[in-house]
Design an enzyme around this catalytic site. Structure first.
Site, PDB file in Angstrom:
ATOM      1  N   THR A  47       0.821  -1.208   0.000  1.00 10.46           N
ATOM      2  CA  THR A  47       0.000   0.000   0.000  1.00 10.46           C
ATOM      3  C   THR A  47       0.857   1.261   0.000  1.00 10.46           C
ATOM      4  O   THR A  47       1.992   1.261   0.490  1.00 10.46           O
ATOM      5  CB  THR A  47      -0.899  -0.011   1.258  1.00 10.46           C
ATOM      6  OG1 THR A  47      -1.536   1.235   1.393  1.00 10.46           O
ATOM      7  CG2 THR A  47      -0.089  -0.269   2.525  1.00 10.46           C
ATOM      8  N   ASP A  48       0.257   2.360  -0.466  1.00  8.55           N
ATOM      9  CA  ASP A  48       0.952   3.660  -0.389  1.00  8.55           C
ATOM     10  C   ASP A  48       1.012   4.182   1.054  1.00  8.55           C
ATOM     11  O   ASP A  48       1.773   5.107   1.354  1.00  8.55           O
ATOM     12  CB  ASP A  48       0.280   4.697  -1.302  1.00  8.55           C
ATOM     13  CG  ASP A  48      -1.185   4.970  -0.984  1.00  8.55           C
ATOM     14  OD1 ASP A  48      -1.748   4.312  -0.084  1.00  8.55           O
ATOM     15  OD2 ASP A  48      -1.777   5.848  -1.654  1.00  8.55           O
ATOM     16  N   GLU A  49       0.207   3.574   1.947  1.00  5.09           N
ATOM     17  CA  GLU A  49       0.169   4.090   3.327  1.00  5.09           C
ATOM     18  C   GLU A  49       1.501   3.897   4.059  1.00  5.09           C
ATOM     19  O   GLU A  49       1.734   4.530   5.086  1.00  5.09           O
ATOM     20  CB  GLU A  49      -0.960   3.425   4.117  1.00  5.09           C
ATOM     21  CG  GLU A  49      -2.308   3.692   3.501  1.00  5.09           C
ATOM     22  CD  GLU A  49      -3.480   3.544   4.458  1.00  5.09           C
ATOM     23  OE1 GLU A  49      -3.268   3.410   5.673  1.00  5.09           O
ATOM     24  OE2 GLU A  49      -4.623   3.568   3.965  1.00  5.09           O
ATOM     25  N   TYR A  92      -2.012  -0.594  10.950  1.00  4.74           N
ATOM     26  CA  TYR A  92      -2.138  -1.265   9.641  1.00  4.74           C
ATOM     27  C   TYR A  92      -0.919  -0.959   8.774  1.00  4.74           C
ATOM     28  O   TYR A  92      -0.252  -1.869   8.265  1.00  4.74           O
ATOM     29  CB  TYR A  92      -3.424  -0.820   8.925  1.00  4.74           C
ATOM     30  CG  TYR A  92      -3.414  -1.125   7.442  1.00  4.74           C
ATOM     31  CD1 TYR A  92      -3.445  -2.430   6.976  1.00  4.74           C
ATOM     32  CD2 TYR A  92      -3.346  -0.083   6.493  1.00  4.74           C
ATOM     33  CE1 TYR A  92      -3.416  -2.712   5.607  1.00  4.74           C
ATOM     34  CE2 TYR A  92      -3.326  -0.361   5.130  1.00  4.74           C
ATOM     35  CZ  TYR A  92      -3.361  -1.677   4.689  1.00  4.74           C
ATOM     36  OH  TYR A  92      -3.314  -1.946   3.341  1.00  4.74           O
ATOM     37  N   LYS A 137       2.099  -3.411   7.295  1.00  2.00           N
ATOM     38  CA  LYS A 137       2.391  -3.585   5.872  1.00  2.00           C
ATOM     39  C   LYS A 137       3.844  -3.196   5.575  1.00  2.00           C
ATOM     40  O   LYS A 137       4.517  -3.854   4.782  1.00  2.00           O
ATOM     41  CB  LYS A 137       1.443  -2.741   5.010  1.00  2.00           C
ATOM     42  CG  LYS A 137       0.001  -3.207   4.998  1.00  2.00           C
ATOM     43  CD  LYS A 137      -0.217  -4.580   4.390  1.00  2.00           C
ATOM     44  CE  LYS A 137       0.004  -4.629   2.904  1.00  2.00           C
ATOM     45  NZ  LYS A 137      -0.373  -5.983   2.348  1.00  2.00           N
TER      46      LYS A 137
HETATM   47  P1  NAD Z   1      -9.733  -7.338   1.926  1.00  2.00           P
HETATM   48  O1  NAD Z   1      -9.768  -7.038   3.386  1.00  2.00           O
HETATM   49  O2  NAD Z   1     -10.933  -7.056   1.100  1.00  2.00           O
HETATM   50  O3  NAD Z   1      -9.398  -8.899   1.715  1.00  2.00           O
HETATM   51  C1  NAD Z   1      -8.405  -9.553   2.451  1.00  2.00           C
HETATM   52  C2  NAD Z   1      -8.553 -11.057   2.203  1.00  2.00           C
HETATM   53  O4  NAD Z   1      -7.500 -11.728   2.919  1.00  2.00           O
HETATM   54  C3  NAD Z   1      -9.876 -11.642   2.711  1.00  2.00           C
HETATM   55  O5  NAD Z   1     -10.414 -12.525   1.752  1.00  2.00           O
HETATM   56  C4  NAD Z   1      -9.472 -12.390   3.967  1.00  2.00           C
HETATM   57  O6  NAD Z   1     -10.309 -13.515   4.251  1.00  2.00           O
HETATM   58  C5  NAD Z   1      -8.048 -12.835   3.620  1.00  2.00           C
HETATM   59  N1  NAD Z   1      -7.224 -13.083   4.810  1.00  2.00           N
HETATM   60  C6  NAD Z   1      -7.064 -12.269   5.881  1.00  2.00           C
HETATM   61  N2  NAD Z   1      -6.235 -12.855   6.774  1.00  2.00           N
HETATM   62  C7  NAD Z   1      -5.835 -14.033   6.227  1.00  2.00           C
HETATM   63  C8  NAD Z   1      -4.958 -15.072   6.645  1.00  2.00           C
HETATM   64  N3  NAD Z   1      -4.323 -15.008   7.828  1.00  2.00           N
HETATM   65  N4  NAD Z   1      -4.758 -16.123   5.834  1.00  2.00           N
HETATM   66  C9  NAD Z   1      -5.407 -16.207   4.638  1.00  2.00           C
HETATM   67  N5  NAD Z   1      -6.259 -15.275   4.198  1.00  2.00           N
HETATM   68  C10 NAD Z   1      -6.462 -14.195   4.973  1.00  2.00           C
HETATM   69  O7  NAD Z   1      -8.455  -6.602   1.375  1.00  2.00           O
HETATM   70  P2  NAD Z   1      -8.231  -5.824  -0.014  1.00  2.00           P
HETATM   71  O8  NAD Z   1      -8.757  -4.454   0.112  1.00  2.00           O
HETATM   72  O9  NAD Z   1      -8.664  -6.705  -1.120  1.00  2.00           O
HETATM   73  O10 NAD Z   1      -6.643  -5.711  -0.008  1.00  2.00           O
HETATM   74  C11 NAD Z   1      -5.851  -6.783  -0.521  1.00  2.00           C
HETATM   75  C12 NAD Z   1      -4.380  -6.425  -0.384  1.00  2.00           C
HETATM   76  O11 NAD Z   1      -4.109  -5.231  -1.110  1.00  2.00           O
HETATM   77  C13 NAD Z   1      -3.934  -6.156   1.053  1.00  2.00           C
HETATM   78  O12 NAD Z   1      -2.664  -6.707   1.221  1.00  2.00           O
HETATM   79  C14 NAD Z   1      -3.901  -4.636   1.154  1.00  2.00           C
HETATM   80  O13 NAD Z   1      -2.942  -4.235   2.086  1.00  2.00           O
HETATM   81  C15 NAD Z   1      -3.498  -4.270  -0.254  1.00  2.00           C
HETATM   82  N6  NAD Z   1      -3.976  -2.936  -0.717  1.00  2.00           N
HETATM   83  C16 NAD Z   1      -5.316  -2.619  -0.638  1.00  2.00           C
HETATM   84  C17 NAD Z   1      -5.743  -1.397  -1.129  1.00  2.00           C
HETATM   85  C18 NAD Z   1      -7.199  -0.985  -1.077  1.00  2.00           C
HETATM   86  O14 NAD Z   1      -7.512   0.161  -1.380  1.00  2.00           O
HETATM   87  N7  NAD Z   1      -8.124  -1.868  -0.728  1.00  2.00           N
HETATM   88  C19 NAD Z   1      -4.825  -0.499  -1.687  1.00  2.00           C
HETATM   89  C20 NAD Z   1      -3.471  -0.863  -1.740  1.00  2.00           C
HETATM   90  C21 NAD Z   1      -3.072  -2.096  -1.267  1.00  2.00           C
HETATM   91  O1  DAU Z   2      -4.188   3.929   0.422  1.00  2.00           O
HETATM   92  C1  DAU Z   2      -4.397   2.550   0.307  1.00  2.00           C
HETATM   93  C2  DAU Z   2      -5.252   2.071   1.460  1.00  2.00           C
HETATM   94  O2  DAU Z   2      -6.572   2.532   1.208  1.00  2.00           O
HETATM   95  C3  DAU Z   2      -5.248   0.551   1.637  1.00  2.00           C
HETATM   96  O3  DAU Z   2      -3.951   0.140   1.961  1.00  2.00           O
HETATM   97  C4  DAU Z   2      -6.232   0.130   2.724  1.00  2.00           C
HETATM   98  O4  DAU Z   2      -6.285  -1.288   2.812  1.00  2.00           O
HETATM   99  C5  DAU Z   2      -7.592   0.661   2.377  1.00  2.00           C
HETATM  100  O5  DAU Z   2      -8.508   0.345   3.410  1.00  2.00           O
HETATM  101  C6  DAU Z   2      -7.539   2.173   2.165  1.00  2.00           C
HETATM  102  O6  DAU Z   2      -7.267   2.858   3.414  1.00  2.00           O
HETATM  103  P1  DAU Z   2      -8.040   4.198   3.834  1.00  2.00           P
HETATM  104  O7  DAU Z   2      -7.970   4.335   5.308  1.00  2.00           O
HETATM  105  O8  DAU Z   2      -7.598   5.339   2.999  1.00  2.00           O
HETATM  106  O9  DAU Z   2      -9.527   3.781   3.363  1.00  2.00           O
HETATM  107  P2  DAU Z   2     -10.960   4.017   4.013  1.00  2.00           P
HETATM  108  O10 DAU Z   2     -11.962   3.640   2.974  1.00  2.00           O
HETATM  109  O11 DAU Z   2     -11.080   3.390   5.347  1.00  2.00           O
HETATM  110  O12 DAU Z   2     -11.004   5.595   4.191  1.00  2.00           O
HETATM  111  C7  DAU Z   2     -10.844   6.475   3.084  1.00  2.00           C
HETATM  112  C8  DAU Z   2     -10.895   7.887   3.620  1.00  2.00           C
HETATM  113  O13 DAU Z   2     -12.236   8.149   4.078  1.00  2.00           O
HETATM  114  C9  DAU Z   2     -10.010   8.114   4.830  1.00  2.00           C
HETATM  115  O14 DAU Z   2      -9.494   9.450   4.780  1.00  2.00           O
HETATM  116  C10 DAU Z   2     -10.948   7.968   6.019  1.00  2.00           C
HETATM  117  C11 DAU Z   2     -12.259   8.475   5.473  1.00  2.00           C
HETATM  118  N1  DAU Z   2     -13.467   7.827   6.025  1.00  2.00           N
HETATM  119  C12 DAU Z   2     -13.533   6.475   6.051  1.00  2.00           C
HETATM  120  C13 DAU Z   2     -14.656   5.855   6.542  1.00  2.00           C
HETATM  121  C14 DAU Z   2     -14.723   4.336   6.595  1.00  2.00           C
HETATM  122  C15 DAU Z   2     -14.532   8.631   6.447  1.00  2.00           C
HETATM  123  O15 DAU Z   2     -14.467   9.867   6.394  1.00  2.00           O
HETATM  124  N2  DAU Z   2     -15.645   7.994   6.923  1.00  2.00           N
HETATM  125  C16 DAU Z   2     -15.751   6.638   7.009  1.00  2.00           C
HETATM  126  O16 DAU Z   2     -16.788   6.111   7.486  1.00  2.00           O
END
Ligand code: NAD
Ligand code: DAU
Length: 355
Positions: A134-136, A159, A163
């Site tokens: 992630t970019d975080e 988190y 990562k």
């Molecule tokens: P998600 O939470 O939707 O899915 C995570 C999946 O991992 C689920 O299916 C869960 O059951 C599985 N899981 C969790 N713990 C596990 C374990 N111990 N063993 C096996 N499976 C397990 O997540 P996502 O949003 O699809 O993100 C996927 C990946 O991409 C993550 O590594 C996250 O850090 C990265 N990422 C997400 C975003 C985003 O915006 N969602 C952005 C950048 C990077």
């Molecule tokens: O940047 C990549 C990341 O983006 C991934 O690594 C994470 O897995 C993914 O969850 C996401 O993280 P964020 O914290 O940015 O996503 P989230 O959807 O939780 O929140 C997006 C923005 O919105 C953040 O600034 C918090 C705000 N927010 C979120 C929720 C859930 C609100 O204002 N209200 C809300 O209820």
């Protein structure tokens, strides 16, 4: 391009399931390895051709089950997405993040390295371990600037710290053992099959349910949004063309304040599903207490992957958010299944009920 057998961790989750759909549609076989936490659901795999996927219910910390699966299915390469992924949950309960994101990545690296060493030279040449991050990990930006692959790590939440630790382990396995890794750091994804705890699906769900649309703090935090299919395409590109040991930043060059995102969704819903009372969904917006340690701005410089590997996102935010809202309107059954955990696995040719 030759079809392959890919092992995808976390493939019942948001990005993993979209990736499984995409890879299987290109003729590849996908081994879906997932623990099925609250965030993983087999409903998300409906539509992947049954002869193109194998589901293994397992924890990435279970090294012996991972090893057995790799050998049984002669895996060619891995996309590692399994993680605890929600920042708010990491603040309330960080231990699962340490266990899965750090220890789980270590366990996987151990199992995969042993498997890699057992391969013949030709298969070794083709093998890749793609770690999805992630970019975080880069922390928070001010009003200017972008995250590049050289930006120093400065994670601010449990988190992002977990990562960052996993990224470092992956890097060390390359430098120490010559294990063929690739790492990607991506910005915020949105699109079909995202668990309705993240901002965009939560707002769509709450709007339709007549519930408050919670905005943290002043709503001016900025995220850089990327449609999930564009992310999946970038991951496949990195798998095919990425240079071993390298890191690639992925982003949509699409910065929006949270308040802008929420208003865009309200405006689309006002047109596609107008409220019976004639008011706008915007009336449901509610400003709430800020997230502790809330990063102000993320913005990715994705010029390396564009220049070196030729990847470009296909969706604008406007086209992507329309598709996303439409998908949630058409798939309320998926939302019910994932929120209630009562998906009937037999619809995928598997036994039992998830949940
Ligand atoms: P998600 O939470 O939707 O899915 C995570 C999946 O991992 C689920 O299916 C869960 O059951 C599985 N899981 C969790 N713990 C596990 C374990 N111990 N063993 C096996 N499976 C397990 O997540 P996502 O949003 O699809 O993100 C996927 C990946 O991409 C993550 O590594 C996250 O850090 C990265 N990422 C997400 C975003 C985003 O915006 N969602 C952005 C950048 C990077
Ligand atoms: O940047 C990549 C990341 O983006 C991934 O690594 C994470 O897995 C993914 O969850 C996401 O993280 P964020 O914290 O940015 O996503 P989230 O959807 O939780 O929140 C997006 C923005 O919105 C953040 O600034 C918090 C705000 N927010 C979120 C929720 C859930 C609100 O204002 N209200 C809300 O209820």
């Amino acid at each position: 391009m030759k079809c392959k057998t890919f092992f995808i961790t976390g493939a019942a989750g948001f990005i993993g399931s979209n990736l499984a759909h995409s890879l299987a549609s290109k003729g590849n076989t996908v081994i879906i390895y997932d623990k099925l936490t609250y965030a993983g659901n087999l409903a998300s795999l409906e539509g992947v051709p049954p002869d193109k996927f194998i589901f293994v219910h397992g924890d990435i910390c279970n090294t012996s089950l991972v090893s057995e699966t790799l050998h049984n299915h002669k895996v060619d390469s891995v996309f590692h997405l399994a993680a605890e992924s929600h920042v708010d949950r990491s603040i309330d309960g960080p231990s699962a993040f340490i266990e899965t994101n750090i220890n789980g990545t270590f366990s996987l690296l151990s199992a995969f390295r042993a498997y890699y060493e057992s391969l013949d030279e030709t298969r070794k040449q083709d093998f890749r371990f793609l770690h999805i991050s992630t970019d975080e990990v880069y922390g928070s930006l001010g009003d200017d600037g972008y995250f590049t692959e050289d930006t120093a790590y400065a994670p601010n939440s449990p988190y992002s710290a977990s990562k960052a630790a996993s990224d470092h382990l992956v890097r060390a396995w390359f430098h120490t053992y010559g294990f063929p890794v690739l790492t990607t750091n991506c910005s915020n994804n949105y699109g079909p099959r995202q668990f309705p705890e993240k901002l965009i699906p939560l707002v769509i769900h709450n709007a339709l349910a007549g519930e408050p649309l919670p905005i943290y703090g002043d709503g001016k935090n900025v995220r850089d949004w990327l449609y999930v299919e564009d992310h999946c395409c970038a991951l496949h590109t990195v798998m095919q063309k990425g240079v071993i040991g390298e890191t690639y930043n992925i982003g949509g060059n699409c910065e929006r304040q949270n308040i802008q995102i929420v208003k865009s969704i309200c405006s689309i819903l006002d047109k596609m599903r107008p409220k019976a009372d004639g008011f706008s969904y915007e009336n449901q917006i509610t400003f709430v207490k800020d997230r502790p340690g809330h990063d102000r701005r993320y913005a990715i410089d994705a010029s390396k992957i564009k220049r070196e590997l030729g990847w470009e996102p296909q969706e604008t935010f406007e086209s992507g958010i329309h598709k996303t809202v439409e998908w949630y309107l058409d798939n309320s059954k998926w939302v019910d299944d994932i929120l209630n955990g009562n998906y009937r696995c037999e619809r995928l040719g598997l036994g039992g009920t998830q949940g």
